[in-house]
Design an enzyme around this catalytic site. Structure first.
Site, PDB file in Angstrom:
ATOM      1  CD  GLU A   1      -5.209   2.055  -0.024  1.00  0.00           C
ATOM      2  OE1 GLU A   1      -5.041   3.275  -0.041  1.00  0.00           O
ATOM      3  OE2 GLU A   1      -4.934   1.324  -1.004  1.00  0.00           O
TER       4      GLU A   1
ATOM      5  CG  HIS B   1      -1.744   6.134   0.964  1.00  0.00           C
ATOM      6  ND1 HIS B   1      -0.490   6.432   0.467  1.00  0.00           N
ATOM      7  CD2 HIS B   1      -2.198   5.085   0.233  1.00  0.00           C
ATOM      8  CE1 HIS B   1      -0.200   5.588  -0.518  1.00  0.00           C
ATOM      9  NE2 HIS B   1      -1.214   4.753  -0.680  1.00  0.00           N
TER      10      HIS B   1
ATOM     11  CG  ASP C   1       1.091   4.428  -3.412  1.00  0.00           C
ATOM     12  OD1 ASP C   1       0.842   3.534  -2.601  1.00  0.00           O
ATOM     13  OD2 ASP C   1       0.212   5.094  -4.000  1.00  0.00           O
TER      14      ASP C   1
HETATM   15 ZN   LIG Z   1      -1.090   3.251  -2.029  1.00  0.00          ZN
END
Ligand SMILES: [Zn+2]
Length: 190
Positions: free
Chosen positions: A115, A118, A124
């Site tokens: 996370e 990101h 992703d």
């Molecule tokens: Zn993700």
């Protein structure tokens, strides 16, 4: 004899001077590490996990320093249900939500580093490969690898190769939400 020694000395001094000259003309690049302050006050159960994730990212990149509780570029929350996700408000800024139920199925450290990935600019990449951090839950609950691949780490380093601080980047408009990185594991049949 004396003149040979003095010629040798002259040569040595010249060599030393040249070495010095090179050193002075090309100083090693100043550390350009960018500080990203993360805050775990809303994720008490995962403060230690966040610290481990920060260390992983700091070691994997050459120009980032994630530092705990020095500010709020990145706020980390713990939630119950709904899935872990990240909201990137701009590069290096945003919020990470750790679903406590998911973190009981998947490696909480892998979720955290993913996370945060990101927030650091990575999308992703659900290819099922456990060696890829951004494959998230596609690699299954047995995958506990919390480390970005060298390609993922290099990508983050290059994204942060600019000169603006994370706080300055925080004034950029637009945000991106990254959800559903960790599909719910099938409930056991009773
Ligand atoms: Zn993700």
């Amino acid at each position: 004899m004396a003149s040979r020694i003095s010629r040798t000395l002259v040569a040595m001094v010249a060599t030393a001077g040249a070495t010095l000259g090179v050193t002075l003309a090309n100083p090693s690049p100043a550390s350009a590490a960018m500080t990203i302050c993360y805050n775990t006050s809303q994720a008490p159960s995962y403060a230690s996990i966040a610290n481990q994730a920060a260390t992983i990212w700091n070691n994997a990149t050459s120009n980032l320093t994630l530092t705990a509780n020095c500010g709020t570029n990145l706020r980390i929350y713990q939630i119950t249900g709904g899935g872990s996700y990240a909201v990137r408000t701009s590069l290096g800024n945003g919020r990470v939500y750790i679903d406590t139920q998911q973190a009981a199925q998947y490696s909480p450290l892998r979720i955290m580093t993913h996370e945060i990935g990101h927030i650091l600019g990575l999308p992703d990449n659900y290819n099922g490969n456990c060696a890829i951090l951004m494959s998230g839950g596609s690699a299954g609950t047995s995958c506990t690898n919390p480390y970005p691949s060298s390609a993922e780490a290099s990508r983050v380093t290059s994204l942060f190769a600019g000169t603006r601080s994370a706080t300055e980047r925080g004034t950029d408009s637009g945000s991106t939400v990254f959800r559903d990185s960790w599909p719910a594991a099938l409930a056991p049949v009773s």
